[in-house]
Design a protein around this motif. Structure first.
Motif, PDB file in Angstrom:
ATOM      1  N   SER A   4      55.999 -27.292  48.677  1.00  0.00           N
ATOM      2  CA  SER A   4      56.241 -28.360  47.679  1.00  0.00           C
ATOM      3  C   SER A   4      55.257 -28.408  46.502  1.00  0.00           C
ATOM      4  N   THR A   5      54.248 -27.516  46.483  1.00  0.00           N
ATOM      5  CA  THR A   5      53.215 -27.646  45.437  1.00  0.00           C
ATOM      6  C   THR A   5      53.525 -26.891  44.148  1.00  0.00           C
ATOM      7  N   GLY A   6      54.725 -26.324  44.067  1.00  0.00           N
ATOM      8  CA  GLY A   6      55.136 -25.642  42.842  1.00  0.00           C
ATOM      9  C   GLY A   6      56.166 -26.485  42.115  1.00  0.00           C
ATOM     10  N   VAL A   7      57.384 -25.975  42.070  1.00  0.00           N
ATOM     11  CA  VAL A   7      58.497 -26.649  41.386  1.00  0.00           C
ATOM     12  C   VAL A   7      58.694 -28.081  41.898  1.00  0.00           C
ATOM     13  N   ARG A  17      47.456 -19.345  43.720  1.00  0.00           N
ATOM     14  CA  ARG A  17      46.666 -19.640  42.526  1.00  0.00           C
ATOM     15  C   ARG A  17      45.254 -20.080  42.939  1.00  0.00           C
ATOM     16  N   VAL A  35      58.005 -18.881  45.506  1.00  0.00           N
ATOM     17  CA  VAL A  35      57.757 -18.079  46.706  1.00  0.00           C
ATOM     18  C   VAL A  35      59.081 -17.703  47.390  1.00  0.00           C
ATOM     19  N   ASP A  36      60.063 -18.560  47.295  1.00  0.00           N
ATOM     20  CA  ASP A  36      61.410 -18.295  47.841  1.00  0.00           C
ATOM     21  C   ASP A  36      61.994 -17.024  47.213  1.00  0.00           C
ATOM     22  N   ASN A  54      64.828 -24.348  49.688  1.00  0.00           N
ATOM     23  CA  ASN A  54      65.529 -25.585  49.297  1.00  0.00           C
ATOM     24  C   ASN A  54      66.630 -25.845  50.324  1.00  0.00           C
ATOM     25  N   GLY A  75      63.564 -19.715  43.073  1.00  0.00           N
ATOM     26  CA  GLY A  75      62.423 -19.137  42.346  1.00  0.00           C
ATOM     27  C   GLY A  75      61.169 -19.179  43.202  1.00  0.00           C
ATOM     28  N   GLU A 120      44.856 -23.656  44.085  1.00  0.00           N
ATOM     29  CA  GLU A 120      45.274 -23.941  45.457  1.00  0.00           C
ATOM     30  C   GLU A 120      44.108 -23.678  46.414  1.00  0.00           C
TER      31      GLU A 120
END
Ligand code: AR6
Length: 174
Positions: A119-122, A158, A35-36, A26, A33, A161
């Motif tokens: 960008s594909t998570g939160v 996942r 992967v970060d 971010n 949270g 993905e």
């Protein structure tokens, strides 16, 4: 021919034996949270120390650090994807994340790089669109850098993905 330099696999990016692993960070670059969180946990507190002196990162941009306790990689490239807003700007910013990360990898003599789905998570970017943008951006970058060695991995955490990337690749070959 570029597709031979791109590999789509189901794995955590943290475990990849590559020169650079990419973090979906971010703007503050101080952990989070997803992967970060997994990367900071595996790399240890020294990573946060180095991140603090970077003074954040703009959306669509990327910054590089050491990998610390993650011994299977030399560097971590932190890039900040857009929070999905269903506007034209999203695709531009997402493509920029992949392009800037690849440029940084090249500048640091990396020969291999592993990406999570930025960008594909939160941040809510629809998987299908994100897979298309990331694959095309990487493919174009590789075409523009034909003479250099760069292995690119898309690490899918996942099953969905993985399926999204496989669909993009199948269409590409038709
Ligand atoms: N390896 C590969 N991919 C992973 C892993 C992993 N270990 N863990 C999760 N994913 P997200 P974002 C996938 O939310 O959407 C953080 O809090 C996951 O399945 O990690 O860019 C940051 O600090 C998803 O498809 O990143 C930011 O605040 C993809 O990685 C914010 O989340 C990205 O999910 C960034 O959101």
């Amino acid at each position: 021919m570029e597709e031979r330099r791109i590999k789509v696999i189901r794995a955590s990016v943290v475990t990849m034996k590559v020169d650079a692993i990419v973090n979906a960070a971010n703007n503050r670059l101080l952990g989070g949270g997803g992967v970060d969180g997994a990367i900071h946990k595996a790399a240890g507190p020294e990573l946060l120390k180095e991140c603090r002196v970077l003074h954040g990162c703009e959306t669509g941009d990327a910054k590089i650090t050491g990998a610390y306790k993650i011994k299977n990689a030399k560097y971590i490239i932190h890039t900040v994807g857009p929070i999905y807003s269903a506007t034209k700007q999203d695709a531009k910013l997402l493509a920029s994340c992949y392009e800037k990360s690849l440029n940084l990898a090249l500048e640091n003599n990396c020969k291999s790089i592993a990406f999570p789905g930025i960008s594909t998570g939160v941040y809510g970017y629809p998987l299908k669109e994100a897979a298309k943008i990331s694959y095309n951006t990487v493919n174009n970058w590789l075409k523009q850098h034909e003479g250099i060695k760069m292995e690119v991995y898309f690490c899918c955490f996942r099953q969905e993905e993985l399926e999204a990337y496989q669909r993009v690749i199948i269409k590409e070959k038709i």
